[in-house]
Design an enzyme around this catalytic site. Structure first.
Site, short mmCIF file in Angstrom:
data_model
loop_
_atom_site.label_atom_id
_atom_site.label_comp_id
_atom_site.label_asym_id
_atom_site.label_seq_id
_atom_site.Cartn_x
_atom_site.Cartn_y
_atom_site.Cartn_z
N SER A 23 2.09 106.64 0.49
CA SER A 23 2.02 105.17 0.40
C SER A 23 3.27 104.47 0.92
O SER A 23 3.21 103.32 1.31
CB SER A 23 1.78 104.74 -1.06
OG SER A 23 2.88 105.11 -1.87
N TYR A 161 17.44 118.16 -9.19
CA TYR A 161 16.74 117.89 -7.92
C TYR A 161 17.11 118.97 -6.89
O TYR A 161 16.24 119.52 -6.21
CB TYR A 161 17.17 116.50 -7.45
CG TYR A 161 16.67 116.03 -6.10
CD1 TYR A 161 15.37 115.58 -5.92
CD2 TYR A 161 17.53 115.99 -4.99
CE1 TYR A 161 14.93 115.09 -4.68
CE2 TYR A 161 17.11 115.51 -3.76
CZ TYR A 161 15.80 115.07 -3.61
OH TYR A 161 15.38 114.59 -2.38
N ALA A 162 18.41 119.29 -6.81
CA ALA A 162 18.88 120.29 -5.84
C ALA A 162 18.27 121.65 -6.13
O ALA A 162 17.87 122.37 -5.21
CB ALA A 162 20.41 120.37 -5.88
N ALA A 163 18.20 122.01 -7.41
CA ALA A 163 17.64 123.31 -7.79
C ALA A 163 16.17 123.39 -7.37
O ALA A 163 15.71 124.40 -6.82
CB ALA A 163 17.76 123.52 -9.30
N1 LIG Z 1 15.23 109.34 1.72
C1 LIG Z 1 16.12 110.28 1.89
O1 LIG Z 1 17.29 110.03 2.26
C2 LIG Z 1 15.76 111.73 1.69
C3 LIG Z 1 16.71 112.71 2.02
C4 LIG Z 1 16.38 114.05 1.89
C5 LIG Z 1 15.12 114.40 1.47
N2 LIG Z 1 14.21 113.44 1.15
C6 LIG Z 1 12.89 113.89 0.73
O2 LIG Z 1 11.94 113.34 1.65
C7 LIG Z 1 10.68 113.15 0.99
C8 LIG Z 1 10.19 111.73 1.22
O3 LIG Z 1 11.18 110.84 0.71
P1 LIG Z 1 11.08 109.25 0.88
O4 LIG Z 1 12.49 108.78 0.95
O5 LIG Z 1 10.12 108.91 1.94
O6 LIG Z 1 10.50 108.85 -0.57
P2 LIG Z 1 10.02 107.43 -1.12
O7 LIG Z 1 10.28 106.34 -0.11
O8 LIG Z 1 10.64 107.30 -2.47
O9 LIG Z 1 8.42 107.63 -1.24
C9 LIG Z 1 7.94 108.57 -2.16
C10 LIG Z 1 6.41 108.65 -2.09
O10 LIG Z 1 5.99 109.58 -3.09
C11 LIG Z 1 5.19 108.90 -4.09
N3 LIG Z 1 5.58 109.39 -5.40
C12 LIG Z 1 6.80 109.27 -6.01
N4 LIG Z 1 6.76 109.82 -7.23
C13 LIG Z 1 5.49 110.28 -7.42
C14 LIG Z 1 4.82 110.92 -8.49
N5 LIG Z 1 5.44 111.21 -9.64
N6 LIG Z 1 3.53 111.25 -8.33
C15 LIG Z 1 2.87 110.97 -7.17
N7 LIG Z 1 3.45 110.36 -6.12
C16 LIG Z 1 4.74 110.01 -6.24
C17 LIG Z 1 5.52 107.41 -3.92
O11 LIG Z 1 4.46 106.56 -4.35
P3 LIG Z 1 4.37 106.00 -5.90
O12 LIG Z 1 5.73 105.54 -6.27
O13 LIG Z 1 3.33 104.91 -5.87
O14 LIG Z 1 3.91 107.15 -6.71
C18 LIG Z 1 5.71 107.33 -2.41
O15 LIG Z 1 4.47 107.28 -1.76
C19 LIG Z 1 10.94 113.51 -0.49
O16 LIG Z 1 10.53 114.84 -0.74
C20 LIG Z 1 12.45 113.41 -0.64
O17 LIG Z 1 12.92 114.24 -1.68
C21 LIG Z 1 14.49 112.12 1.24
#
Ligand SMILES: NC(=O)c1ccc[n+]([C@@H]2O[C@H](COP(=O)([O-])OP(=O)(O)OC[C@H]3O[C@@H](n4cnc5c(N)ncnc54)[C@H](OP(=O)(O)O)[C@@H]3O)[C@@H](O)[C@H]2O)c1
Length: 253
Positions: A23, A161-163
């Site tokens: 989303s 989170y890291a683990a």
């Molecule tokens: N952004 C960064 O700098 C970064 C860096 C390294 C790795 N990552 C990884 O990259 C991936 C994508 O990150 P992003 O930054 O795009 O995340 P984001 O913008 O926070 O989006 C997260 C998505 O996951 C859904 N979500 C969150 N918690 C949920 C739950 N408990 N159950 C079901 N859906 C859930 C959210 O929708 P709802 O809130 O409506 O549930 C949203 O669609 C993640 O695995 C993150 O750990 C991100």
């Protein structure tokens, strides 16, 4: 003509992707680009938003969204089975959704630790198993797990989170060995900081520090991270499995 953007219906034999958290952020860009490339996409998040509603209206035959929480493993497995039943197959799983909670380890409540490991590691395990079973029935597929540089470098306040993310990287290597003979590739993408809601709270001081420490001098864009996911999912990566691809502008090199 682009089948997904120019016509209301998707070809019944077009490939099918399951993307967790489609989303917002990276998941949203992946959903948009997969649909534009003619894929059918099943995705979930906790809440619908304007984007999921617009996609459901624009691609009634190619887009499926449901409200599922990552910590409800029974619902996750059912979501994967429903996707396979609705679209007839699953070719790609992107374990994209993640939950970042920053807190010092000594004060993190046990229930919070369980939830974080559940959302960031157990949920991808359940989805991978449910989707891989459908992939085996369909003759193969590919899985991309989205990790984080927190898995390979230590940072204060993100131990749990890291683990969980490090666990995801171990999962990818072993799963690649087990599922490769069944025609399923499994890879891990390890992004550094990129702009999304997850990093919206990074203070300007911390952002400057990240930029200073990054050889390429900036945070990544969500499109750049999506490019790497789609590469690992594509036929250009057909001989790549068990790999961890770091995409971080060089901050961990
Ligand atoms: N952004 C960064 O700098 C970064 C860096 C390294 C790795 N990552 C990884 O990259 C991936 C994508 O990150 P992003 O930054 O795009 O995340 P984001 O913008 O926070 O989006 C997260 C998505 O996951 C859904 N979500 C969150 N918690 C949920 C739950 N408990 N159950 C079901 N859906 C859930 C959210 O929708 P709802 O809130 O409506 O549930 C949203 O669609 C993640 O695995 C993150 O750990 C991100």
């Amino acid at each position: 003509m682009n089948p997904a953007t120019d016509s209301p219906g998707a070809a019944p034999d077009s490939p099918v992707a399951v993307v967790s958290g489609g989303s917002r952020g990276l998941g949203r860009v992946l959903v948009e680009r997969l649909l534009a490339d003619g894929w059918r996409v099943a995705t979930f998040s906790r809440k619908p938003n304007e984007f999921t509603e617009a996609m459901a209206g624009k691609h009634p035959d190619a887009f499926h969204w449901a409200a599922v929480d990552l910590t409800d493993f029974t619902a996750l497995r059912q979501f994967a089975r429903d996707g396979a039943q609705r679209f007839g197959r699953i070719d790609l799983l992107v374990n994209n959704a993640g939950v970042l909670h920053q807190e010092l380890f000594l004060t993190t409540a046990p229930a919070r630790m369980n939830d974080l490991v559940g959302a960031n590691l157990l949920a991808p395990l359940h989805l991978a198993q449910a989707c891989a079973r459908a992939m085996v029935r369909g003759g193969g597929g590919t899985i991309v797990n989205v990790s984080s540089i927190n898995a390979i470098r230590g940072y204060r306040g993100v131990a749990v989170y890291a683990a969980a993310k490090a666990g995801l990287e171990g999962l990818g290597r072993s799963l690649a060995r087990e599922l490769g003979p069944l025609g399923i590739r499994v890879n891990t993408l390890t992004p550094g900081f990129f702009d999304s809601d997850m990093t919206a709270d990074v203070t300007s001081g911390n952002r400057e520090k990240i930029q200073r420490r990054t050889p390429l001098g900036r945070l990544g864009t969500v499109e750049e991270i999506a490019d790497a996911v789609l590469f690992l999912a594509s036929s250009e990566a057909r001989f790549i499995t068990g790999h961890t691809l770091v995409i971080d502008g060089g901050i961990t090199c």
